[in-house]
Design an enzyme around this catalytic site. Sequence first.
Site, PDB file in Angstrom:
ATOM      1  N   GLN A  34       0.807  -1.215   0.000  1.00 16.82           N
ATOM      2  CA  GLN A  34       0.000   0.000   0.000  1.00 16.82           C
ATOM      3  C   GLN A  34       0.838   1.261   0.000  1.00 16.82           C
ATOM      4  O   GLN A  34       0.341   2.351  -0.300  1.00 16.82           O
ATOM      5  CB  GLN A  34      -0.937   0.000   1.209  1.00 16.82           C
ATOM      6  CG  GLN A  34      -0.227   0.167   2.548  1.00 16.82           C
ATOM      7  CD  GLN A  34      -1.161   0.031   3.734  1.00 16.82           C
ATOM      8  OE1 GLN A  34      -1.587  -1.061   4.068  1.00 16.82           O
ATOM      9  NE2 GLN A  34      -1.485   1.171   4.367  1.00 16.82           N
ATOM     10  N   HIS A  53      -5.831  -1.018  11.774  1.00 12.77           N
ATOM     11  CA  HIS A  53      -5.270  -1.600  10.562  1.00 12.77           C
ATOM     12  C   HIS A  53      -6.168  -2.723  10.060  1.00 12.77           C
ATOM     13  O   HIS A  53      -6.881  -3.360  10.850  1.00 12.77           O
ATOM     14  CB  HIS A  53      -3.860  -2.130  10.842  1.00 12.77           C
ATOM     15  CG  HIS A  53      -3.111  -2.559   9.619  1.00 12.77           C
ATOM     16  ND1 HIS A  53      -2.980  -1.762   8.504  1.00 12.77           N
ATOM     17  CD2 HIS A  53      -2.443  -3.711   9.323  1.00 12.77           C
ATOM     18  CE1 HIS A  53      -2.260  -2.392   7.591  1.00 12.77           C
ATOM     19  NE2 HIS A  53      -1.941  -3.585   8.063  1.00 12.77           N
ATOM     20  N   ASN A  97      -0.672  -9.394   4.827  1.00 15.48           N
ATOM     21  CA  ASN A  97      -0.596  -7.953   5.019  1.00 15.48           C
ATOM     22  C   ASN A  97      -0.376  -7.248   3.688  1.00 15.48           C
ATOM     23  O   ASN A  97      -0.224  -7.891   2.641  1.00 15.48           O
ATOM     24  CB  ASN A  97       0.533  -7.628   6.011  1.00 15.48           C
ATOM     25  CG  ASN A  97       0.273  -6.351   6.789  1.00 15.48           C
ATOM     26  OD1 ASN A  97      -0.551  -5.523   6.405  1.00 15.48           O
ATOM     27  ND2 ASN A  97       0.988  -6.175   7.882  1.00 15.48           N
TER      28      ASN A  97
END
Length: 341
Positions: free
Chosen positions: A143, A283, A305
Amino acid sequence: MGFTTLVVIAIFMVLGNWASQASSRTLHDEVTVKNMHEQWAQKYGRTYADDAEKEKRFKIFRDNADFVEKFNNKGNRTYKLGIDNVFADLTSQEFLTYYTGFRPTHFPKSSAGTKSFRYANLTNVSDTVDWREQGAVNEIKNQRECGCCWAFSVVAAIEGITKIKTGKLVSLSEQQLVDCDKKNEGCNGGMMDTAFEYIKENGGISSEEDYPYQGRDGDCDSQKAREKTATISGYEDVTQNNEEDLRKAVNQQPVSVGIAVGDEFQFYESGVFTGGCGERMNHAVTLIGYGYSDEDGMKYWLVRNSWGTSWGESGYMKLQREAGQPEGLCGIASAASYPII
């Protein structure tokens, strides 16, 4: 020269030698860490605007290296921290600001599509699951400095169920969610359920190829957003604070979850993570499986992740399962949902 004088001189000589050696050790350590920082910066392509910024980042790097070393030296841990990732010259606050983005209290909760949990009565639940082995998980994405973890969590879950139902693994567009889902706030954060709702209302989501990731907020490209590579009919929430129901869901498909990330997450390297967590949910990740540690049989969740492959176990984390609290370690069972096709 008297005996007392000789003793005093001897003491000063010893102290002088000790100070010299200590100074030498300190200089050596400083040089060593500076070399480590230089090598790290070269490896990860990190450059600085000027010498002042470089010195500032070196000091942060040094503090982080000390933190990791002290943690690992304590021993008796089921996991290790490491300095060799892209976050090594960031403070904890910078890390949490730039690389999280789940905002469960910032957006109104909708009940659309969440009234049932279809796996509640599932009885044939596998002891271990890893959806990578079924080809339902794409390569780790990154990201970057955009707080849109919520978009990556949602996309990974949809990629997974699309593969399970159609046999095709496609890479879908996080950027479309960042730009076009106006109920969320792009790089400033969002919620997974809200993103699922957008995709349903939009009639689908584009591919990564058609609408590539930019790592920043942008204007919605309506033409690209009309290209539908995958569709969903809705989503469901997993029973809150129920790890057994969460296990049932992950047994059937990858699941989007929120977690409370704290300081230690920044440098997680390997093993089964057992805490500490953050003080609040901040998160979003995707659960792609669960299992048992080879070393001691500890139960864990397999977390995918969106921080690139330098972090964790090539982008993944094992997080302790059934740690003793209803919400799960780091709140992993408190905000879980999955898409329906």
